[in-house]
Design an enzyme around this catalytic site. Structure first.
Site, short mmCIF file in Angstrom:
data_model
loop_
_atom_site.label_atom_id
_atom_site.label_comp_id
_atom_site.label_asym_id
_atom_site.label_seq_id
_atom_site.Cartn_x
_atom_site.Cartn_y
_atom_site.Cartn_z
N ARG A 64 67.69 54.41 16.17
CA ARG A 64 67.77 54.85 14.97
C ARG A 64 67.40 53.35 14.29
O ARG A 64 67.78 52.64 14.94
CB ARG A 64 69.62 55.12 14.24
CG ARG A 64 70.33 54.72 14.98
CD ARG A 64 70.63 53.66 15.48
NE ARG A 64 70.88 53.30 13.96
CZ ARG A 64 70.37 51.53 13.75
NH1 ARG A 64 70.42 50.94 15.70
NH2 ARG A 64 70.94 51.25 12.94
N ARG A 120 63.98 62.29 9.54
CA ARG A 120 64.46 61.10 8.86
C ARG A 120 63.57 61.45 7.51
O ARG A 120 63.49 59.69 7.72
CB ARG A 120 64.86 60.21 9.34
CG ARG A 120 65.99 60.26 10.85
CD ARG A 120 67.32 60.21 10.27
NE ARG A 120 68.05 59.60 9.88
CZ ARG A 120 68.79 58.72 9.94
NH1 ARG A 120 69.15 58.22 11.13
NH2 ARG A 120 69.93 57.99 8.84
N GLN A 143 77.54 51.56 13.33
CA GLN A 143 76.63 50.56 14.32
C GLN A 143 76.70 49.08 14.58
O GLN A 143 76.02 48.20 15.57
CB GLN A 143 75.61 50.50 13.04
CG GLN A 143 74.72 52.22 13.82
CD GLN A 143 75.43 53.18 12.20
OE1 GLN A 143 76.37 53.00 11.43
NE2 GLN A 143 74.24 53.37 11.49
N ASP A 151 66.34 50.11 4.30
CA ASP A 151 64.76 51.19 5.19
C ASP A 151 63.67 51.47 3.78
O ASP A 151 63.05 52.08 4.92
CB ASP A 151 66.38 52.15 5.68
CG ASP A 151 66.99 52.14 6.10
OD1 ASP A 151 67.06 53.15 7.46
OD2 ASP A 151 68.00 51.52 6.01
#
Length: 352
Positions: free
Chosen positions: A60, A98, A203, A244
């Site tokens: 990711r 995604r 994360q 992102d």
């Protein structure tokens, strides 16, 4: 694939933390879900395996899944000996994993267009060259945006970061936010990093802290809801997060919780920066709130390491990302420089 093999050996020799790479007839990937106690390397021989790894977040980070799209299409080209239709289909399968991650979509779309227009003669060699060009460009972007962002970091700064925007989320050097932080540290600046846990996947606790330790950068782990109070106490001088996606007006789409830190930063007069590549700027998206954000299963909130942490009948909500309005952002750090307001005008210059 000689050039790809040469690049892999070169990058391993530099000590990069590669999230994914090619070896002979298969791909290798670090299973990020197992960090930090383990860093198992998983072999991937089918594109469907890579697609599943992206879906479950074994790999990711916007940069990492962007280059995963390149590696996946290369794998399909090797498996099918250059069947163009199969290579294109593999790209479409990877894109669907995604939907919020613009890097993956742009990278795959670019390679699909290349496949459609590439001459029949020498297709495999030409496709490998184009794929390797992209991989080299992405790594160069990380290094350059790190240099650009490090100019904003002063000796003695304590920097807050959220989620994981580091080497394993990028091409191996430092990803986005950690490229800035790592470069400043390598320049000899005495810095300290507060890394947020980042619920529900942790994360920040599992991966960012792991990388900061490997890089030798002093750091402290905090929970997501501590940042505002620490800013109030004057314990944080800068906020640097990844991205992102960035909308054409400068709105930031990033890991859920980012907006909360931006609100606290604005209230306390702390500069808030996002580190990204120009590839992550989506000029087709006019405003961040126009985006349909990915909602992941509520079970990822109610369970931790497979264990239920609430009552059995409690329902949970998990928007994977949130939107930080452009007026809260002090600057957008890219490989082309630090972009500041007015964002619509200045980002448009970057596009041109």
């Amino acid at each position: 694939m000689k050039r790809l093999e040469q690049l892999t050996q070169e990058w391993k020799g530099e000590g990069l933390l590669l999230p994914i790479w090619a070896e002979e007839d298969h791909l290798c990937m670090v299973d990020q879900l197992k960090l930090p106690k383990e860093a198992p390397v998983v072999e991937l021989r089918k594109v469907s395996q890579l697609a599943e790894a992206i879906k479950v977040m074994s790999i990711r980070g916007s940069g990492a899944i962007g280059i995963a799209g390149v590696y996946g299409m290369l794998l399909e080209a090797m498996n099918t000996r250059g069947d163009r239709g199969a290579v294109i289909q593999s790209g479409l399968e990877l894109k669907a994993t995604r939907p919020t991650a613009v890097n993956l979509m742009k990278t795959v779309d670019g390679l699909i267009a290349f496949v459609k227009n590439c001459p029949d003669s020498g297709f495999m060699e030409l496709f490998e060259d184009r794929a390797c060009d992209i991989l080299e460009e992405q790594l160069a972007f990380e290094r350059q945006l790190g240099k650009n962002g490090a100019e904003l970091i002063e000796d003695g700064d304590t920097i807050l970061t959220h989620c994981h925007s580091g080497a394993l989320a990028g091409s191996g050097f430092g990803g986005r936010a950690l490229s800035v932080i790592r470069t400043a540290f390598l320049q000899g600046k005495k810095i300290h990093v507060f890394t947020c846990e980042t619920r529900p996947y942790l994360q920040g606790a599992r991966i960012t802290a792991y990388e900061l330790e490997k890089f030798g950068i002093p750091h402290t782990l905090i929970t997501d809801d501590m940042s505002g109070y620490l800013m109030k106490l004057g314990r944080i001088q800068k906020v640097v997060v990844g991205s992102d996606r960035v909308a054409a007006n400068g709105d930031l789409i990033n890991k859920i919780g980012t907006y909360m830190h931006a609100v606290a930063a604005k209230e306390n007069g702390v500069p808030f920066y996002t580190a990204t590549s120009s590839h992550t700027i989506d000029f087709t998206l006019q405003h961040g709130m126009d985006l349909e954000v990915e909602f992941r299963p509520g079970s990822e909130v109610t369970h931790l390491n497979g264990q239920l942490i609430t009552s059995e009948n409690t329902e949970a909500l998990y928007p994977a990302f949130d939107v930080t309005p452009n007026e809260m952002i002090s600057g957008i750090i890219t490989e082309a420089g630090v972009i500041r307001a007015p964002y619509i005008e200045n980002l448009a210059k970057l596009k041109r």
